[in-house]
Structures are given as C-alpha cells and as structure tokens.
Design an enzyme around this catalytic site. Structure first.
Site, PDB file in Angstrom:
ATOM      1  N   HIS A  63      -2.590   6.325   4.768  1.00 20.85           N
ATOM      2  CA  HIS A  63      -3.084   7.136   3.659  1.00 20.85           C
ATOM      3  C   HIS A  63      -3.397   6.218   2.472  1.00 20.85           C
ATOM      4  O   HIS A  63      -3.150   5.012   2.519  1.00 20.85           O
ATOM      5  CB  HIS A  63      -2.089   8.234   3.275  1.00 20.85           C
ATOM      6  N   HIS A  65      -2.358   5.817  -0.678  1.00 16.56           N
ATOM      7  CA  HIS A  65      -1.471   5.363  -1.744  1.00 16.56           C
ATOM      8  C   HIS A  65      -1.287   3.850  -1.699  1.00 16.56           C
ATOM      9  O   HIS A  65      -1.215   3.240  -0.630  1.00 16.56           O
ATOM     10  CB  HIS A  65      -0.126   6.075  -1.650  1.00 16.56           C
ATOM     11  N   ASP A  67       1.062   1.661  -2.163  1.00 18.32           N
ATOM     12  CA  ASP A  67       2.131   0.946  -1.477  1.00 18.32           C
ATOM     13  C   ASP A  67       1.879   0.833   0.024  1.00 18.32           C
ATOM     14  O   ASP A  67       2.648   0.186   0.741  1.00 18.32           O
ATOM     15  CB  ASP A  67       3.499   1.589  -1.756  1.00 18.32           C
ATOM     16  N   HIS A  68       0.782   1.426   0.483  1.00 20.94           N
ATOM     17  CA  HIS A  68       0.408   1.336   1.898  1.00 20.94           C
ATOM     18  C   HIS A  68      -0.907   0.581   2.116  1.00 20.94           C
ATOM     19  O   HIS A  68      -1.271   0.341   3.272  1.00 20.94           O
ATOM     20  CB  HIS A  68       0.287   2.735   2.501  1.00 20.94           C
ATOM     21  N   HIS A 142       1.238  15.443   2.927  1.00 21.63           N
ATOM     22  CA  HIS A 142       1.572  14.563   1.809  1.00 21.63           C
ATOM     23  C   HIS A 142       0.669  14.926   0.638  1.00 21.63           C
ATOM     24  O   HIS A 142      -0.204  15.802   0.750  1.00 21.63           O
ATOM     25  CB  HIS A 142       1.395  13.102   2.235  1.00 21.63           C
ATOM     26  N   ASP A 212       3.456   8.716   5.212  1.00 20.30           N
ATOM     27  CA  ASP A 212       4.261   9.587   4.365  1.00 20.30           C
ATOM     28  C   ASP A 212       4.058  11.033   4.778  1.00 20.30           C
ATOM     29  O   ASP A 212       2.922  11.476   5.029  1.00 20.30           O
ATOM     30  CB  ASP A 212       3.887   9.387   2.895  1.00 20.30           C
ATOM     31  N   HIS A 271      10.742   3.094   4.798  1.00 21.13           N
ATOM     32  CA  HIS A 271      10.124   3.596   3.568  1.00 21.13           C
ATOM     33  C   HIS A 271      11.176   4.210   2.648  1.00 21.13           C
ATOM     34  O   HIS A 271      11.085   5.355   2.226  1.00 21.13           O
ATOM     35  CB  HIS A 271       9.038   4.622   3.924  1.00 21.13           C
TER      36      HIS A 271
END
Length: 322
Positions: A63, A65, A67-68, A142, A212, A271
């Site tokens: 996805h 975001h 942090d990914h 999410h 997530d 995570h």
C-alpha cells in the site's frame, strides 16, 4: 522451499533496532528473490545480509504509506549503480508508481535496466507467475487500499522406479540417466519408455504476506490452504481500543484469534508500534497472542530468517546480519 528474511519490522517510524517494513522472499534454489514492501533505508539493510539487488526479481508494495515504500528510489538507484541490466518488476498502487516516476524525472535518475510496472488497481489477481512460483493479491482493510500477497511455491521432482528397472534387468549406468532425462532406451530387444518408469512428485507450500489490515478475517480464503501467515500486529488490544478504529490496524489478539480459528500452523507477527520496542513491550504482544493461538508463533525481528519446508514446517534460522 521458502526462505523469509525480515529487513524491517517497525511501523510508522524506525527505532534503533527496527527498520521500516521490508521482507525478502527466496524460493530457491537459485539466487533470485522477491521483496515485499520497501521502507526507508531498505537498501542499507541489504548491506548486512547476503542478498544482491542484481538478483532481485520483483518488488511488491502492499500500500501507499511511506513506511512501506519510501525506500524505493534509493533501491532502484542502487540496482543501477551495481550494474543491473535485467528487467525488474514493480507492483504497486498507481500513486506510488506516479511518485517513483516523478522522482526519476526530478532527480535525474537513470535506470540502465527496464523497470516493468504494474498498478494494483489494474492488475489481475495473479501479479506474478513463472515456473515454480505464483503470487496473487487479496484486498485488505486499511486507511488506503492495501493488499496481501499469497505465494504458492511448487517444486516438481521425477525419480526412476528402480524396482521396475531391476526387474527389467537393466543395470545402473548411462541408460538410467537417459531414462531420467526423459529419453526412451533400447535394452535386450525391447523399448523401455521413460514415461513408464519415471515417478513424479509435486511439493507445494503457500504463504500469505499481509500489508496493513484491520480485519484479518478478510484473509480466510487466502489462508485456507496456506501453511504460514505473516501479518501486522501494530498494537496490543488495550492500545488499539484506546487509539480507536480510525487507525485501521490490527492487534496481536485479533490476528492470533483468526489464525487459531482457521487452524493455521504457523504465524509470524511483525510491523510493531515503536512503543513496544523493548523487552516488556514485546512480551506484552507475545502474551496477548499466545492466549489465543496454539500454533507455532514468532514475533519477527530485523535480520531474522525463517525457512518453510516442503512439509509446511517453519524453522527459525536466527539472525543473518553480517
């Protein structure tokens, strides 16, 4: 059959011990590998393990975001600097692909290899398919669209029926090798057909790697015949109840209860919120999970490696940090 190397296990921001989300998957026996998510500084993590960007087959982003996916430009640039020329597949949401393309233009990023992109919004259910490996996607819940990737790893073996050959009077030697290679042979005036003396055996394992997700139940179909689930456990239940549903993450209790309900043999949690990055914090997560789950449970750490065997047995190999 499947080797997992965790390169990042924190959520939101890094800690001194945990980097952002990234998981390397090797289906062997060759050096090729697949990366699921590419958090910031993933290329730095690679310097500490025996994985090369030249052997990277595909990057699969769950996805949009940061942090990914914030490690993508650096990873692509490193592959170029290391002399990569073979194509690289990037599967990601369209907004991530647009961002990568804008970064290439604005940063004068030259890639000497073809970057093959596939937008999740337009992608078929099966995002990667080649002999021995199929990867399909499954929608999650999410704040932004998120997916899980299910890997099906298959190995086909063929061996000679030694008893049948001995009954035919064929001694071990070059003719056995020809039959093993699929060739028919002549022996004492008769034809021995490879198809009649070869016995075929198929080994297969499935693992689900989730992005997530606030509802593990969405993975019931994907996990029905899987031996392993890797899923976020960002919070414990009390913290999840405190932060409220708008975060749309899972707690350890939720994921463990789901895994127990469907009879999943192996579960790896990852995570984790930085608030748990200490001994007591991780123990809180573990205690919450074991109250719900009776299978083999692991809480991932950066640089830890696991191997899923053809029999579906998960082995913890320890840290592979160099």
């Amino acid at each position: 059959m499947l080797t997992l190397t965790f390169l990042g296990t924190s959520s939101g921001v890094p800690t001194r011990r945990r980097n952002m989300s990234a998981l390397a998957l090797q289906t062997g026996p060759g050096p090729s590998w697949v990366l699921v998510d590419c958090g910031e500084a993933t290329q730095h993590q690679l310097l500490r393990v025996k994985l090369s960007v030249r052997d990277l087959e595909a990057i699969l982003i769950t996805h949009a975001h940061g942090d990914h996916c914030y490690g993508l430009p650096g990873m692509l640039a490193s592959a170029a600097m290391h002399g990569r020329t073979t194509p690289l597949l990037l599967v990601a949401p369209q907004v991530v692909l647009d961002w990568v393309e804008a970064t290439r233009r604005c940063g004068d990023l030259y890639l000497p290899y073809p970057l093959e992109t596939l937008a999740l919004e337009d992608a078929p259910a099966m995002v990667l398919e080649r002999p021995g490996l199929c990867i399909d996607r499954h929608a999650l819940l999410h704040r932004v669209p998120s997916v899980a990737y299910r890997l099906t790893v298959t190995r086909r073996h063929a061996h000679l029926d030694g008893d049948a050959l001995r009954q035919a009077g064929l001694p071990r030697g070059p003719l056995w090798r020809q039959l093993q290679d699929g060739k028919d042979v002549q022996w004492q005036g008769r034809t021995l057909r490879s198809a009649e003396v070869l016995r075929h055996h198929v080994e297969q394992v499935r693992a689900v790697i989730a992005g997530d997700n606030a509802d593990p139940g969405l993975l019931a179909e994907a996990c029905a015949d899987a031996q392993l689930l890797v899923h976020e456990a960002t919070y414990t239940r009390p913290v999840l109840d405190k932060v409220g549903p708008e975060r749309l993450h899972s707690c350890a209790e939720q994921v463990a209860a789901f895994a127990e309900h469907i009879g999943l043999p192996n579960l790896i949690l990852t995570h984790f919120s930085p608030r748990y990055d200490h001994g007591d914090g991780m123990e809180q997560l573990r205690r919450e999970a074991v109250l719900q789950y009776s299978g083999q449970l692991h809480l991932a750490r950066d640089f830890e490696q696991y191997r899923l065997s053809a029999e579906g047995v998960l082995e913890a190999l320890g840290s592979v940090r160099r």
